[in-house]
Design a protein around this motif. Sequence first.
Motif, PDB file in Angstrom:
ATOM      1  N   PHE A 266     181.193  60.278 -54.919  1.00  0.00           N
ATOM      2  CA  PHE A 266     180.255  60.528 -53.828  1.00  0.00           C
ATOM      3  C   PHE A 266     178.945  59.836 -54.152  1.00  0.00           C
ATOM      4  N   HIS A 267     178.533  58.921 -53.286  1.00  0.00           N
ATOM      5  CA  HIS A 267     177.282  58.200 -53.484  1.00  0.00           C
ATOM      6  C   HIS A 267     176.240  58.740 -52.524  1.00  0.00           C
ATOM      7  N   GLY A 268     175.158  59.295 -53.071  1.00  0.00           N
ATOM      8  CA  GLY A 268     174.105  59.837 -52.228  1.00  0.00           C
ATOM      9  C   GLY A 268     173.241  58.732 -51.648  1.00  0.00           C
ATOM     10  N   ARG A 269     172.990  58.809 -50.347  1.00  0.00           N
ATOM     11  CA  ARG A 269     172.159  57.810 -49.674  1.00  0.00           C
ATOM     12  C   ARG A 269     170.863  58.470 -49.234  1.00  0.00           C
ATOM     13  N   GLY A 270     169.750  57.725 -49.385  1.00  0.00           N
ATOM     14  CA  GLY A 270     168.460  58.258 -48.975  1.00  0.00           C
ATOM     15  C   GLY A 270     168.348  58.337 -47.467  1.00  0.00           C
ATOM     16  N   GLY A 271     167.435  59.154 -46.990  1.00  0.00           N
ATOM     17  CA  GLY A 271     167.258  59.302 -45.556  1.00  0.00           C
ATOM     18  C   GLY A 271     166.523  58.129 -44.925  1.00  0.00           C
ATOM     19  N   THR A 272     165.550  57.551 -45.636  1.00  0.00           N
ATOM     20  CA  THR A 272     164.769  56.455 -45.079  1.00  0.00           C
ATOM     21  C   THR A 272     165.282  55.116 -45.578  1.00  0.00           C
ATOM     22  N   VAL A 273     164.887  54.049 -44.883  1.00  0.00           N
ATOM     23  CA  VAL A 273     165.313  52.709 -45.288  1.00  0.00           C
ATOM     24  C   VAL A 273     164.820  52.387 -46.695  1.00  0.00           C
ATOM     25  N   GLY A 274     163.611  52.822 -47.017  1.00  0.00           N
ATOM     26  CA  GLY A 274     163.070  52.565 -48.347  1.00  0.00           C
ATOM     27  C   GLY A 274     163.843  53.243 -49.461  1.00  0.00           C
ATOM     28  N   ARG A 275     164.666  54.243 -49.123  1.00  0.00           N
ATOM     29  CA  ARG A 275     165.499  54.913 -50.133  1.00  0.00           C
ATOM     30  C   ARG A 275     166.985  54.706 -49.853  1.00  0.00           C
ATOM     31  N   GLY A 276     167.297  53.649 -49.105  1.00  0.00           N
ATOM     32  CA  GLY A 276     168.701  53.307 -48.914  1.00  0.00           C
ATOM     33  C   GLY A 276     169.351  53.910 -47.693  1.00  0.00           C
ATOM     34  N   GLY A 277     168.584  54.527 -46.814  1.00  0.00           N
ATOM     35  CA  GLY A 277     169.159  55.174 -45.639  1.00  0.00           C
ATOM     36  C   GLY A 277     169.105  54.306 -44.401  1.00  0.00           C
ATOM     37  N   GLY A 278     169.353  54.935 -43.270  1.00  0.00           N
ATOM     38  CA  GLY A 278     169.371  54.238 -41.987  1.00  0.00           C
ATOM     39  C   GLY A 278     170.198  55.027 -40.996  1.00  0.00           C
ATOM     40  N   PRO A 279     170.326  54.552 -39.766  1.00  0.00           N
ATOM     41  CA  PRO A 279     171.135  55.257 -38.765  1.00  0.00           C
ATOM     42  C   PRO A 279     172.556  55.488 -39.257  1.00  0.00           C
ATOM     43  N   SER A 280     173.040  56.705 -39.099  1.00  0.00           N
ATOM     44  CA  SER A 280     174.320  57.098 -39.707  1.00  0.00           C
ATOM     45  C   SER A 280     175.502  56.277 -39.193  1.00  0.00           C
ATOM     46  N   TYR A 281     175.574  56.075 -37.878  1.00  0.00           N
ATOM     47  CA  TYR A 281     176.728  55.375 -37.300  1.00  0.00           C
ATOM     48  C   TYR A 281     176.849  53.967 -37.879  1.00  0.00           C
ATOM     49  N   GLU A 282     175.743  53.206 -37.852  1.00  0.00           N
ATOM     50  CA  GLU A 282     175.778  51.850 -38.385  1.00  0.00           C
ATOM     51  C   GLU A 282     176.021  51.849 -39.889  1.00  0.00           C
ATOM     52  N   ALA A 283     175.428  52.818 -40.598  1.00  0.00           N
ATOM     53  CA  ALA A 283     175.589  52.864 -42.055  1.00  0.00           C
ATOM     54  C   ALA A 283     177.047  53.094 -42.453  1.00  0.00           C
ATOM     55  N   ILE A 284     177.735  53.969 -41.730  1.00  0.00           N
ATOM     56  CA  ILE A 284     179.144  54.257 -42.052  1.00  0.00           C
ATOM     57  C   ILE A 284     180.014  53.037 -41.769  1.00  0.00           C
ATOM     58  N   ARG A 285     179.784  52.396 -40.635  1.00  0.00           N
ATOM     59  CA  ARG A 285     180.581  51.214 -40.275  1.00  0.00           C
ATOM     60  C   ARG A 285     180.294  50.013 -41.179  1.00  0.00           C
ATOM     61  N   ALA A 286     179.162  50.025 -41.856  1.00  0.00           N
ATOM     62  CA  ALA A 286     178.793  48.906 -42.720  1.00  0.00           C
ATOM     63  C   ALA A 286     179.376  49.023 -44.122  1.00  0.00           C
ATOM     64  N   GLN A 287     180.086  50.110 -44.408  1.00  0.00           N
ATOM     65  CA  GLN A 287     180.656  50.282 -45.751  1.00  0.00           C
ATOM     66  C   GLN A 287     181.808  49.297 -45.979  1.00  0.00           C
ATOM     67  N   PRO A 288     182.040  48.920 -47.240  1.00  0.00           N
ATOM     68  CA  PRO A 288     183.134  47.985 -47.532  1.00  0.00           C
ATOM     69  C   PRO A 288     184.494  48.620 -47.258  1.00  0.00           C
ATOM     70  N   PRO A 289     185.515  47.803 -47.018  1.00  0.00           N
ATOM     71  CA  PRO A 289     186.857  48.331 -46.728  1.00  0.00           C
ATOM     72  C   PRO A 289     187.331  49.294 -47.810  1.00  0.00           C
ATOM     73  N   GLY A 290     187.878  50.425 -47.390  1.00  0.00           N
ATOM     74  CA  GLY A 290     188.407  51.403 -48.330  1.00  0.00           C
ATOM     75  C   GLY A 290     187.405  52.446 -48.774  1.00  0.00           C
ATOM     76  N   ALA A 291     186.110  52.211 -48.524  1.00  0.00           N
ATOM     77  CA  ALA A 291     185.095  53.163 -48.971  1.00  0.00           C
ATOM     78  C   ALA A 291     185.134  54.448 -48.143  1.00  0.00           C
ATOM     79  N   VAL A 292     185.502  54.325 -46.866  1.00  0.00           N
ATOM     80  CA  VAL A 292     185.628  55.497 -45.992  1.00  0.00           C
ATOM     81  C   VAL A 292     187.112  55.650 -45.669  1.00  0.00           C
ATOM     82  N   ALA A 293     187.742  56.590 -46.319  1.00  0.00           N
ATOM     83  CA  ALA A 293     189.190  56.761 -46.158  1.00  0.00           C
ATOM     84  C   ALA A 293     189.490  58.054 -45.407  1.00  0.00           C
ATOM     85  N   GLY A 294     189.095  58.122 -44.156  1.00  0.00           N
ATOM     86  CA  GLY A 294     189.418  59.283 -43.333  1.00  0.00           C
ATOM     87  C   GLY A 294     188.553  60.496 -43.592  1.00  0.00           C
ATOM     88  N   ALA A 295     187.552  60.378 -44.449  1.00  0.00           N
ATOM     89  CA  ALA A 295     186.707  61.530 -44.757  1.00  0.00           C
ATOM     90  C   ALA A 295     185.274  61.060 -44.991  1.00  0.00           C
TER      91      ALA A 295
END
Length: 316
Positions: free
Chosen positions: A5-34
Amino acid sequence: RLRLFHGRGGTVGRGGGPSYEAIRAQPPGAVAGALRITEQGEVIAAKYADPDLARRNLEALVAATLEASLLDIEGLGDDAEPAYDLLDDLAARAQRAYRALVHETPGFVEWFRAATPISELGELNIGSRPPSRKAGTSIADLRAIPWVFSWSQARIMLPGWYGTGSALESWIEGDSAGDSADRLARLQELHRTWPFLRTVLSNMGMVLAKTDLGLAARYAELVPDEDLRARVFDQITAEHERTCRMLLAVTGDDHLLADNPSLARSIRNRFPYLEPLHHLQVEMLRRRRAGEDDELTSRNIHLTINGIATALRNSG
């Protein structure tokens, strides 16, 4: 099975961003149905206080998780490794530019502590932990939230963009002038086809749109050493111009937030109300540091900090 589990910051300065785009931007296999996320504080009220809004946010999370699990959103194919290498190169260049300012510029810590309300944040009852892990003035000991938060209060938002302009410009220019057009075209193509790069640059564009160097100059006036004041602020100003210019070159847009007109409209309507708060905060900081230690001054600093953070919405 093992789950990392990799914790992501809420703001852009801490690695965050809009949730929908952030999830879709993950590399293949990083989001496996959960998907596991943590949302707390004012985010809960902002996203889930209204039933319809709560449903919309949950649907966005579910949709992004399904898409990232079932579809080849990344779409890089055999180009994945070269694209990863390119981003690693850009990241290293950006880090060097960032460190040159933050860790290698003489007097930078003094400038930062004078031009932002970092010291006052530690005195206000608005956090669960002290700003620094250890007693002292080292930047390395600062916690991430007060570091990002104090830059946003001064409307510089530096952790969300500084160094990127230098990285893009130096990579595009390359070793010879002849290949700069091809290198720019390469980045433009990746921006068009690769959700990860598009999301990173979109988030950075949002932060740049919330930066206001006119207001930042007012905060810089709090730095007593005029030479130091100008030396650091000139570096920030030059990198800001460079980053905006290079971002627009890669995206092909003619202005910031061209990809998010609703946010651009919101900022245009919201931010005029912020300016008086910034001017008031600068004056209160000046009085406080001159020895005016009454309760009303502290109260005003606290109110302006809360007001600015609420309007910016992703301040720390």
